[in-house]
Design an enzyme around this catalytic site. Structure first.
Site, short mmCIF file in Angstrom:
data_model
loop_
_atom_site.label_atom_id
_atom_site.label_comp_id
_atom_site.label_asym_id
_atom_site.label_seq_id
_atom_site.Cartn_x
_atom_site.Cartn_y
_atom_site.Cartn_z
N HIS A 133 0.86 -1.19 0.00
CA HIS A 133 0.00 0.00 0.00
C HIS A 133 0.90 1.24 0.00
O HIS A 133 2.13 1.11 0.01
CB HIS A 133 -1.00 -0.02 1.16
N HIS A 177 3.94 1.51 2.47
CA HIS A 177 5.19 0.82 2.11
C HIS A 177 5.92 1.62 1.03
O HIS A 177 7.14 1.81 1.08
CB HIS A 177 4.91 -0.58 1.56
N CYS A 203 2.51 -9.84 19.48
CA CYS A 203 1.55 -9.41 18.45
C CYS A 203 1.97 -10.03 17.12
O CYS A 203 3.08 -9.76 16.64
CB CYS A 203 1.52 -7.88 18.33
N CYS A 252 2.52 -7.41 14.24
CA CYS A 252 3.85 -6.78 14.31
C CYS A 252 4.95 -7.81 14.23
O CYS A 252 6.10 -7.46 14.01
CB CYS A 252 4.11 -6.10 15.65
N CYS A 310 -2.49 -4.80 21.11
CA CYS A 310 -1.20 -4.34 20.64
C CYS A 310 -1.24 -2.81 20.49
O CYS A 310 -2.21 -2.27 19.95
CB CYS A 310 -0.91 -4.98 19.28
N HIS A 319 -1.30 -2.07 16.44
CA HIS A 319 -2.42 -2.57 15.62
C HIS A 319 -3.76 -2.53 16.34
O HIS A 319 -4.80 -2.70 15.71
CB HIS A 319 -2.14 -4.00 15.15
N LYS A 379 -2.15 4.97 11.84
CA LYS A 379 -1.26 4.44 10.81
C LYS A 379 -2.07 3.72 9.74
O LYS A 379 -2.89 2.87 10.05
CB LYS A 379 -0.28 3.45 11.46
N LYS A 405 -2.84 -2.37 6.06
CA LYS A 405 -3.77 -3.40 5.57
C LYS A 405 -4.52 -4.00 6.74
O LYS A 405 -5.71 -4.29 6.66
CB LYS A 405 -2.99 -4.50 4.85
O1 ME8 Z 1 7.77 -4.50 9.37
N1 ME8 Z 1 3.26 4.96 6.84
O2 ME8 Z 1 7.36 -5.24 7.21
P1 ME8 Z 1 6.02 -4.46 6.83
C1 ME8 Z 1 4.57 4.97 6.54
N2 ME8 Z 1 9.00 -7.19 7.49
N3 ME8 Z 1 5.28 3.86 6.31
C2 ME8 Z 1 4.64 2.69 6.39
C3 ME8 Z 1 3.25 2.61 6.69
C4 ME8 Z 1 2.56 3.82 6.92
N4 ME8 Z 1 1.26 3.86 7.19
N5 ME8 Z 1 2.90 1.32 6.69
C5 ME8 Z 1 4.02 0.61 6.37
C6 ME8 Z 1 8.00 -5.22 8.40
N6 ME8 Z 1 5.06 1.44 6.19
C7 ME8 Z 1 9.18 -6.16 8.43
C8 ME8 Z 1 10.44 -5.37 8.18
S1 ME8 Z 1 13.10 -5.19 7.90
C9 ME8 Z 1 14.40 -6.19 8.25
C10 ME8 Z 1 11.70 -6.18 8.24
C11 ME8 Z 1 6.44 1.06 5.82
O3 ME8 Z 1 5.58 -5.06 5.55
C12 ME8 Z 1 7.45 1.50 6.87
O4 ME8 Z 1 8.73 1.54 6.30
O5 ME8 Z 1 5.09 -4.44 7.96
C13 ME8 Z 1 7.40 0.35 7.83
O6 ME8 Z 1 8.53 0.32 8.67
C14 ME8 Z 1 7.34 -0.81 6.87
O7 ME8 Z 1 6.51 -0.34 5.80
C15 ME8 Z 1 6.76 -2.05 7.50
O8 ME8 Z 1 6.55 -3.01 6.51
#
Ligand code: ME8
Length: 540
Positions: free
Chosen positions: A46, A49, A154, A157, A171, A174, A322, A325
């Site tokens: 989304h 990311h 969680c 997370c 959490c 979330h 935040k 999804k």
């Molecule tokens: O945490 N606003 O993956 P993830 C801004 N797999 N950035 C956002 C966001 C939002 N509303 N939502 C997501 C993970 N992000 C782990 C990471 S790294 C070794 C492992 C971005 O798919 C932001 O960078 O949940 C956040 O840290 C990341 O997506 C989390 O992606």
């Protein structure tokens, strides 16, 4: 998964453990290394990311533009309970699920013109083998031990919490119920690294940016660190603990290492030495503790250099929360690209708000800025300049006459914009960098208003002056096409096509930027509008 660690070649871990060695003392490192988080494949991307990835891509492209050797990594995080549960609900195996999702992520990155150099999947052997080897080594040296974990977890997370952080069994991120675990787990002696972490934050404040996040991490660690549970036995979708394979690794212990395994840790010592440590881990603030506490402690235990900077930006929010999804508020990037194009998309998420702070997403704000900055200021500048060149000089950029103070000022404004842009990029301020570029765009528009070429065109004795003005404007547009290229690579190409020149080449900015006469004699084409206006109703 069948992983044989005995045949795994030994690696370059004997390098200096002093964190400065990587920057100043490691003569092999000659690559500026930038990473995004690796995203969970439980769902499609989304705009939250994409926010991280677009900003990372902009910074990377700027570093390339000034002639630096850059390596840009992204990828997918494919292990853990969340992915296992999602796959089960969808009636496929976890790896089948991941295989289906990866193309969806790659498609979005392609559409947004993300120029990553490598895409790592944590299910790849090039990752899992070195991960097992490192964890085995930490176990052998006494940094990992077996104990019982009791406490909240969680799944959304994939994070353990302290009981004190859980209110109403939810959490804190979330706002969904946590699980209470009681399992025999392996633990990493995180607490043993607290003093060194505190020293790190004090002696290298740039390790965590921005300051508000540094303070947050600092007080968290000051408050006392618990050892970290790093294995699970209640499910099997993960990297097996090599000495006790009924345990799989806690997904973060595996995931964080993508940053080292992707650049050759445990496989290619020469490459690893050229690239590691990372110069910038760009993340959202939700995963700050993992990157600014767990990761450096793991690296310290492993005797590896520490990344230079972990920058945690804020959240894109919907209704003050935040966007995610899990909360059913995620917007697909495709939806916005359909209306604004990839350039309009990238521009918005680079320019709006302050990088580091939360920002609410709104269609209205996106449309308003697009129309003001891109359709009006930049789009009209290009179309009116090329129209005047077409009309007055048969679409061929003319030879300029003697410059006046106005032309000197315009050249100085371009140099200033580039310098300011660079300073802002180095401060991790993409919005400020683009503000500097668009100040220059507006300066060129003012120059046109001041010189009034449409009046000059009516006076035959002003033909040379008209040539000077239009050549100067075309040259300024050429400069703009370079300065916008990290933010809007496609618009940069299209503008240059209309100027009759190739896309921005590999020459460093210091060589390509200075105003000159390289466009003289080039045939310009007034093509389709670079940034067609967007009607706000259309965005409802
Ligand atoms: O945490 N606003 O993956 P993830 C801004 N797999 N950035 C956002 C966001 C939002 N509303 N939502 C997501 C993970 N992000 C782990 C990471 S790294 C070794 C492992 C971005 O798919 C932001 O960078 O949940 C956040 O840290 C990341 O997506 C989390 O992606």
């Amino acid at each position: 998964m069948n992983i044989d660690i005995t045949s795994y070649p030994d690696k370059d871990i004997s390098r200096d453990t002093d964190r400065d060695a990587g920057k100043d003392g490691n003569p092999s490192k000659d690559i500026f290394y930038v990473t995004t988080p690796i995203y969970y494949v439980n769902d499609v991307p989304h705009i939250g990311h994409a926010y991280t990835t677009v900003n990372a891509d902009f910074l990377v492209r700027f570093h390339r533009l000034v002639g630096e050797n850059v390596f840009f990594l992204t990828g997918t995080d494919e292990h853990g309970q969340k992915i296992a549960q999602t796959a089960e609900v969808n009636g496929v195996s976890p790896i089948e699920w991941a295989d289906q999702m990866v193309p969806r992520w790659r498609d979005v990155w392609e559409r947004l013109e993300i120029s990553y150099d490598d895409f790592i999947r944590t299910t790849e052997e090039r990752h899992t083998r070195p991960v097992q080897e490192l964890v085995q080594r930490l176990y052998d040296q006494g940094d990992i031990y077996l104990d019982t974990y009791t406490g909240p977890y969680c799944v959304a997370c994939e994070a353990f919490y302290q009981p004190s952080e859980i209110i109403d069994n939810l959490c804190p991120i979330h706002e969904r119920p946590v699980e209470w675990l009681e399992e025999q787990n392996y633990f990493f002696r995180l607490s043993a690294y607290a003093d060194r972490l505190i020293e790190l934050y004090q002696t290298h404040p740039e390790f965590v940016e921005p300051e508000i996040r540094r303070n947050e991490v600092f007080s968290f660690v000051k408050g006392g660190l618990q050892d970290l549970s790093i294995s699970r036995t209640s499910f099997s979708w993960g990297v097996p603990i090599p000495w006790d394979p009924k345990h799989v690794m806690y997904v973060w212990i595996d995931a964080l290492q993508n940053y080292t395994t992707a650049v050759g840790h445990g496989r290619d010592p020469e490459r690893f030495a050229r690239t590691w440590p990372a110069d910038l881990h760009l993340i959202g603030k939700d995963i700050l503790r993992q990157h600014a506490v767990i990761w450096p402690a793991m690296l310290m235990a492993a005797g590896l250099d520490l990344p230079k900077t972990v920058f945690a930006h804020g959240f894109l929010t919907v209704g003050g929360k935040k966007m995610s999804k899990t909360n059913l508020t995620g917007i697909s990037p495709h939806t916005l690209v359909d209306t604004f194009g990839s350039d309009g998309y990238r521009y918005h998420f680079l320019r709006e708000g302050t990088f580091g702070q939360d920002g609410a997403f709104s269609w209205e704000a996106m449309a308003a800025r697009y129309n003001a900055d891109l359709a009006n200021d930049l789009g009209n500048l290009v179309s009116r300049s090329l129209a005047m060149t077409t009309k007055n000089f048969d679409a061929v950029v003319p030879h300029p006459g003697e410059p006046t103070q106005l032309e000197e000022d315009l050249r100085a404004a371009a140099t200033r914009a580039a310098a300011e842009m660079e300073a802002r990029v180095r401060k991790l301020d993409p919005a400020g960098a683009l503000a500097a570029v668009f100040d220059f765009v507006r300066a060129v528009n003012h120059y046109i208003d001041d010189t009034a070429p449409w009046k000059l065109a009516k006076e035959p004795d002003q033909r040379e002056r008209l040539a000077t003005v239009l050549q100067g404007v075309c040259e300024a547009i050429r400069q703009i096409s370079i300065l916008i290229s990290p933010a809007m690579p496609s618009a940069s190409r299209r503008i240059r096509e209309q100027l009759g020149i190739d896309p921005v080449d590999e020459r460093p900015l210091s060589e390509s930027l200075p105003a000159g006469t390289s466009l003289v004699g080039k045939k310009v084409t007034k093509g389709t509008s670079i940034f067609p206006r967007v009607e706000v109703e259309k965005t409802d």
